[in-house]
Design a protein around this motif. Sequence first.
Motif, PDB file in Angstrom:
ATOM      1  N   LYS A 157     -10.659 -39.679   0.339  1.00  0.00           N
ATOM      2  CA  LYS A 157     -11.744 -39.659   1.311  1.00  0.00           C
ATOM      3  C   LYS A 157     -13.051 -39.517   0.540  1.00  0.00           C
ATOM      4  CE  LYS A 157      -8.244 -38.035   4.140  1.00  0.00           C
ATOM      5  NZ  LYS A 157      -7.519 -36.848   4.430  1.00  0.00           N
ATOM      6  N   SER A 158     -13.982 -38.751   1.041  1.00  0.00           N
ATOM      7  CA  SER A 158     -15.177 -38.605   0.249  1.00  0.00           C
ATOM      8  C   SER A 158     -14.822 -37.664  -0.897  1.00  0.00           C
ATOM      9  CB  SER A 158     -16.301 -38.036   1.105  1.00  0.00           C
ATOM     10  OG  SER A 158     -16.007 -36.703   1.409  1.00  0.00           O
ATOM     11  N   THR A 213     -19.238 -42.526   1.193  1.00  0.00           N
ATOM     12  CA  THR A 213     -19.572 -42.177   2.568  1.00  0.00           C
ATOM     13  C   THR A 213     -20.834 -42.570   3.120  1.00  0.00           C
ATOM     14  OG1 THR A 213     -18.108 -40.906   2.242  1.00  0.00           O
ATOM     15  CG2 THR A 213     -19.290 -40.153   3.703  1.00  0.00           C
ATOM     16  N   HIS A 237     -12.696 -43.405   6.053  1.00  0.00           N
ATOM     17  CA  HIS A 237     -13.358 -43.905   4.838  1.00  0.00           C
ATOM     18  C   HIS A 237     -13.582 -45.415   4.897  1.00  0.00           C
ATOM     19  CE1 HIS A 237     -13.736 -44.841   0.498  1.00  0.00           C
ATOM     20  NE2 HIS A 237     -14.086 -43.582   0.322  1.00  0.00           N
TER      21      HIS A 237
END
Length: 766
Positions: free
Chosen positions: A2-3, A107, A211
């Motif tokens: 993800k981030s 992001t 994402h």
Amino acid sequence: MKSFSRFGSLLLQMLLIAIAGSSFAVAEKKTYIVHMDKSTMPTSFADHIEWYDSALKTVSDSGDMLYAYTDVIHGFSVRLTADEAKSLESHPGVLTLLEDVKYELHTTRTPEFLGLDASSSLFPDSTTASDVVVGVLDTGVWPETKSFDDTGLGPVPGSWNGECEVSKTFNSSSCNRKLIGARFFSKGYEGAFGPIDEKTESKSPRDDDGHGTHTSTTAAGSAVTDASLFGYATGTARGMARHARIAAYKICWQGGCFSSDIVAAMDAAIKDGVNVLSMSIGGSVTDYDRDSVAIGAFAAMAKGILVSCSAGNGGPGTMTLSNVAPWITTVGAGTLDREFPAYVRLGTGKNFSGVSLYSGKPLSDSSMFPLVYAANASNSSYGNLCMTDSLIPSKVSGKIVICDRGLNARVQKGMVVRDAGGVGMILTNTDAYGEELVADTHLIPTAAVGQSTGDAIKKYINSDAKATATITFGGTHLGVQPSPVVAAFSSRGPNPITPDILKPDLIAPGVNILAGWTGAVGPTALKEDTRRVSFNIISGTSMSCPHVSGLAALLKGVHSDWSPAAIKSALMTTSYTTYKDGKTIQDIASGRPSTPYDYGAGHVSPVSALDPGLVYDAGVEDYLGFLCALNYTSARIKTVSHQDYTCESGKKYSLGDLNYPSFVVPLQTASGKGGGSSAATVVKYTRTLTNVGTPATYKISMSSETSAVKIRVEPESLTFSKTDEKKTFTVTFTASSMPSGTNEFARIEWSDGKHIVGSPIAFSWT
Ligand SMILES: *[C@@H]1O[C@H](CO)[C@@H](O)[C@H](O)[C@H]1NC(C)=O
Ligand SMILES: *[C@@H]1O[C@H](CO)[C@@H](O)[C@H](O)[C@H]1NC(C)=O
Ligand SMILES: *[C@@H]1O[C@H](CO)[C@@H](O)[C@H](O)[C@H]1NC(C)=O
Ligand SMILES: *[C@@H]1O[C@H](CO)[C@@H](O)[C@H](O)[C@H]1NC(C)=O
Ligand SMILES: *[C@@H]1O[C@H](CO)[C@@H](O)[C@H](O)[C@H]1NC(C)=O
């Protein structure tokens, strides 16, 4: 994944899975990517797949091919035991076996900040713009997000061969004239982790993570007015290339992204007809011929497809970059001029500012709350980090708790405080993050503060047993200066694989970016977070990469004949490295001026990139010459490029002569008795410029921060009498000796009075 914020917990999870898996004693199978030398295929085979199959049958009866590849590599992927792999490796026609590598995801005010809105007339909303397709390899897409609205877009380009893969969680109406393709690749992942549990993960192009929806809408999402996250960052959210089409290739799953799936997706994307590939992922690989992303990107580049990748979130340490192949565009991250302030007022009356995207019930403004440092309220050695179950409820109940940033997710720390009875959190930076502030949608009132503020608050707690504080929130602030600054997390050079090529190539916005989100999880992605949002604000080089992918699509729409290297050159040579007052772009991690090892050629400046004047072009031959300069054998060159190519034995190949828009000059420290006396080193590079503008005469200028190197450019003036004309020049560097480890920087610029074609130079003494 993800981030970047959530790397920590994921790594931990992966570790646990690895430990759990190691108890099986059966001959364990692994996934291998088998590169075949197609030139040795016997003519008796009808096609290459039959040939791959027969090679496979010699070692394994049960061996089921996961994928047969055709465009990115000649070869296939398969699950084999170590013994089977060994015997397959010696089979005639087999070039190399690469073990499957796990990659990880690294992001709305961005268009205004980049100057795109004021000059939209420069980027015609023409059919050529909407002929461009951006392929995004990521966690898939949430097709219902408004950013995929296709109102006003014409029919799907006739050249498009892609597909919308329909399944239980993705139907044919999920695709439209904006989202024109959606596929998923899970065979490698399922080989490693077993069948996907459709209760927790969609076995379809649907994004359960957020994402992929964020990156693809950043690159080419349609404009959505009145977008915001709980009222923060309100405005029009739009992708960089809002008329371009999006094709989503889901390759990342809850447990990671596997190279066997990545190669299959790149293979498909090339066949489908994408023009730009956006990949916000990276893996730890040691060389280009071990890196499936680099190998796939070579094949894409050879077909005229620009590949834009994230530089990684390993900063501010040096040599932390991923995706450094010279045929890839490597993107680091900077900040926008936008902040989300939160204020901490101490019992002393002192007022400090930090940031937050908290949107719930605020703390009562009139009351003050007792303040405690997590390190003093926990019985664990990492107590300061607010790890799960580490806080002692009797010591934090009713208090604002100070937690240090690092290891677990920032939003997780707030959950830990809440679960132990705390009422608020002050999230403090340590050395690793300096003054860099990343705003999050915390579940309890939280202010994230820089290191110096954090230190001041901790000092106050230690000096006053009855320390108190409160936290208030300031909404959205625009016009923050200085901006951009290089994000602390953005990975830094030198290039860990080939120090002679400067990386990253450039930086783009990657901090607190607003873009589309999935409906499957809340903005923090925590299980406990039941909120659902259409847009989310996240940070990482994952977010800066699709900005450049979208801008590359804009350039491709205007200049359909430009090669990937020409587009990259245009983006790089027009980037800026200073603010309006002439001061160099700052590094937020150190508070000092940053260098080309932080920002490459500089911060992207799309409007100038449209009309760069001159470009440093390069193609397949140039990159093959680069591999020759690396002393690659023919077999290794074939693994990277899947071409039969032999380096000329008499020819002197030099890494420094790759026609790149930036320079690195490696210099030796004099090792004589005098110890670094006057021994001058002379290094000479050749470059070729192509005129992509009208006839003009360009003159050279240089600026250098060091007197240790003299720079001479010959000729000092280049006259182009027509478009597409090429001119060659040489740069000679005469360097005196400096202590080992010294880095100095300079810059050369070609200008015709209208265009500036700038290149950074890094000198490095070893
Ligand atoms: C496709 O999915 C959308 C959203 O889930 C739904 O509204 C629509 O009715 C579905 N269409 C078909 C043909 O199943
Ligand atoms: C102090 O806090 C208030 C909010 O309570 C804020 O409006 C103000 O700008 C802050 N002052 C400074 C100097 O940060
Ligand atoms: C709190 O913890 C810090 C750092 O661990 C320590 O220096 C300090 O003495 C502690 N304060 C109290 C009141 O225990
Ligand atoms: C502290 O240690 C005790 C005993 O070792 C353990 O049971 C507990 O979970 C730990 N955490 C807290 C917050 O007390
Ligand atoms: C390649 O080989 C040549 C000759 O042995 C050597 O001088 C050069 O340093 C090598 N280049 C690299 C990048 O290893």
